[in-house]
Design a protein around this motif. Sequence first.
Motif, short mmCIF file in Angstrom:
data_model
loop_
_atom_site.label_atom_id
_atom_site.label_comp_id
_atom_site.label_asym_id
_atom_site.label_seq_id
_atom_site.Cartn_x
_atom_site.Cartn_y
_atom_site.Cartn_z
N THR A 32 0.83 -1.21 0.00
CA THR A 32 0.00 0.00 0.00
C THR A 32 0.87 1.25 0.00
OG1 THR A 32 -1.74 -1.17 1.19
CG2 THR A 32 -1.83 1.23 1.24
N CYS A 36 0.82 4.00 -2.94
CA CYS A 36 0.38 5.36 -2.62
C CYS A 36 1.47 6.39 -2.89
CB CYS A 36 -0.09 5.43 -1.16
SG CYS A 36 -1.69 4.64 -0.88
N PHE A 56 -4.13 6.87 2.12
CA PHE A 56 -3.15 5.90 2.61
C PHE A 56 -3.39 5.58 4.08
CE2 PHE A 56 0.96 5.52 4.91
CZ PHE A 56 1.28 4.22 4.51
#
Length: 260
Positions: A32, A36, A56
């Motif tokens: 992630t 991001c 995020f």
Amino acid sequence: MNTAAATSSAKRRIPLRGWPIIALRLAALLATLLACLGAYYLLAPFTRANPVPRRFLRAVGMICGLRTRLAGSPPTRRGVLLANHVSWLDIPALAGATGTAFVAHDGLAGIGPLRWLCELNDTVFVARHDRRSVAAQIEQVRRAIADTGRLAIFPEGTTSDGSGLLPFKSSLLSAVDADCGALAIQPIWLDYGAQVADIAWVGAEPGLANALRLLARWRPIRLTVHCLPPLPAEQRTDRKAIARHAREAIEQVMTRPRAG
């Protein structure tokens, strides 16, 4: 180690079945973060209010097992949120639920990678003992609010066990003192319910041990973000008044008997 300490340590030991979910969550957090960061720098030339950091942090909360619910008055579009502080989870929870940026003490600014990530989310670092930097901090606050609309402060200055409130440090509000008459000031109670003692990061527990312990949980962490009414004008004349009245408002709702 005394008996009480040994019992507490045993209760906080990570069970064998917790390690697979820790590994899965760490892998998801890394993926992630990388995704991001790419999205952030892709959007950066085209927008001043980059939405990626708040997205995020919301994803971080969900990956870590947070299930957040908003209650009460919706957060004001332009203002300052004053919240109690229980865990590092408060940050992704509050940012994910309200889209806020944060005010942090300047000790965090010395940790290079952490400072870099915080600055992507418009964090304002407050040097509480450096009067010469107040003007620069005020300008940072105005810029952060212009970019994100909201700025959150944890006036306790550290985490508590969630059973009550520590004193609110008005020095942490120095950066908003000049604009306190114009900004909406909204108290926030972060309510982890009956599980708060297990969630709280307090005492001698190292940060890494606390993070791994929470990542090892299979059950969701339920959090209600109580958005209390903004302070009226007569209660935000200066930072000391703001600290006192915000603490009183949160304490009042914390001690209110629960329905059922």
